[in-house]
Design an enzyme around this catalytic site. Sequence first.
Site, PDB file in Angstrom:
ATOM      1  N   HIS A   1      30.570  -9.436   5.410  1.00 39.78           N
ATOM      2  CA  HIS A   1      29.511  -9.205   4.430  1.00 39.78           C
ATOM      3  C   HIS A   1      30.160  -9.081   3.051  1.00 39.78           C
ATOM      4  O   HIS A   1      31.202  -8.433   2.921  1.00 39.78           O
ATOM      5  CB  HIS A   1      28.770  -7.924   4.816  1.00 39.78           C
ATOM      6  CG  HIS A   1      27.597  -7.624   3.959  1.00 39.78           C
ATOM      7  ND1 HIS A   1      27.708  -7.055   2.715  1.00 39.78           N
ATOM      8  CD2 HIS A   1      26.268  -7.830   4.164  1.00 39.78           C
ATOM      9  CE1 HIS A   1      26.506  -6.911   2.192  1.00 39.78           C
ATOM     10  NE2 HIS A   1      25.609  -7.375   3.052  1.00 39.78           N
TER      11      HIS A   1
ATOM     12  N   LEU B   1      32.317   3.726   8.592  1.00 39.25           N
ATOM     13  CA  LEU B   1      32.713   4.210   7.268  1.00 39.25           C
ATOM     14  C   LEU B   1      31.584   4.002   6.271  1.00 39.25           C
ATOM     15  O   LEU B   1      31.045   2.905   6.146  1.00 39.25           O
ATOM     16  CB  LEU B   1      33.975   3.481   6.795  1.00 39.25           C
ATOM     17  CG  LEU B   1      34.548   3.983   5.460  1.00 39.25           C
ATOM     18  CD1 LEU B   1      36.066   3.910   5.479  1.00 39.25           C
ATOM     19  CD2 LEU B   1      34.008   3.220   4.276  1.00 39.25           C
TER      20      LEU B   1
END
Length: 357
Positions: free
Chosen positions: A230, A126
């Site tokens: 992240h 994505l």
Amino acid sequence: MMVVRPVRQADLPALERLAGLATPSLTNLPAHRDRLEERIARSRQSFGREVDFPGDEHYTFVLEDLERDEVVGTATLRAEAGAREAYYTYRQETLIHASQQLNVRREVQTLSLSHEVSETTQLCALSLDPRYRGTSAESLLRRARLMFIAQYPERFAEVLAMAFPGYLDEQGESPFWNSVGRHFFVRDYHDINYLAGVRSKSFIAEVMPQFPLYLALLTPQARAAIGREHPAHETAMAEMLAEGFMRSRHVDLFDAGPVIKGERDRLQTFRRAAWHPVRVRPAHALPDAEPAMIANQRLADFRCVVARYALSPTGQLMISPEHAELLGVEEGRAVLAAPLALPTAGEDELGFDEGEL
Ligand SMILES: NC(=[NH2+])NCCC[C@H](N)C(=O)O
């Protein structure tokens, strides 16, 4: 208006741009023209093929901003994560090291190489133009894939999984890679990530450590990165947990990013999606209502939009002529609708225990 649809050949430049925009760059979406061209071809074959059970199909979608006439996002479904090559993860495990003689007992944490995630359907690759971050278009792009699975369940696995990019420090270094992988493959984390995307993954089996890793022997920074996404992906993680996904014991081999899993029956979009016949009404005459994802019932011409979830007293879903045209539906035809908003933590009537899937 924003729409999610299957990728086309003409989207190649947009995919290239989006691959370059992904933070951090994604193995499954390498900024490499030939690889992306293959992705498009493979996706088109997958949408065109008759399928009775999940295999090595990849379905790639794009998010299009029709006002701007621009493709501004992409996302992919891999029907079976390990269909061609095994899907590699580390699985967090606990061992008990005990000696009666010495009267000691210790729980020792390890990471073991695993192929268990291979059989899941993977939501991956994505990338969204940053201008659309935090908008309903972002949710649409991420979750339209669930609307597609809801319509073609035979094409996908019962368990869905998503691997999040792992934690990188301010210098963009992966503390986990520096403590683990680097000893076996003297390359920078970003090189190896890119290599995994453009080459075959067999090098993983060949060069990465095969034996369990003892967490106590890693640097504290590496240990702290295990199962941590992240920073740029924290919102996405929160949304998927609200959707009903759960953190699993599996983490990425290179950066220890978390893998989340969800059984279809437990996910909000599947539980709340319903078919409704359509009633077309001018936009100004539509009653105010909560936004929903609305998808048509077409395979290669799949379309999913965000519109108001307004039902007539007789259970018809009222949509504007513009949305009807976009979805390719006429009055009386059925569409699948599911609320866009997700219950916030604690609101979920299911209250499942945090279990290992
Ligand atoms: N951070 C990474 N690039 N990991 C890619 C390799 C592992 C991945 N789970 C796979 O088998 O496809």
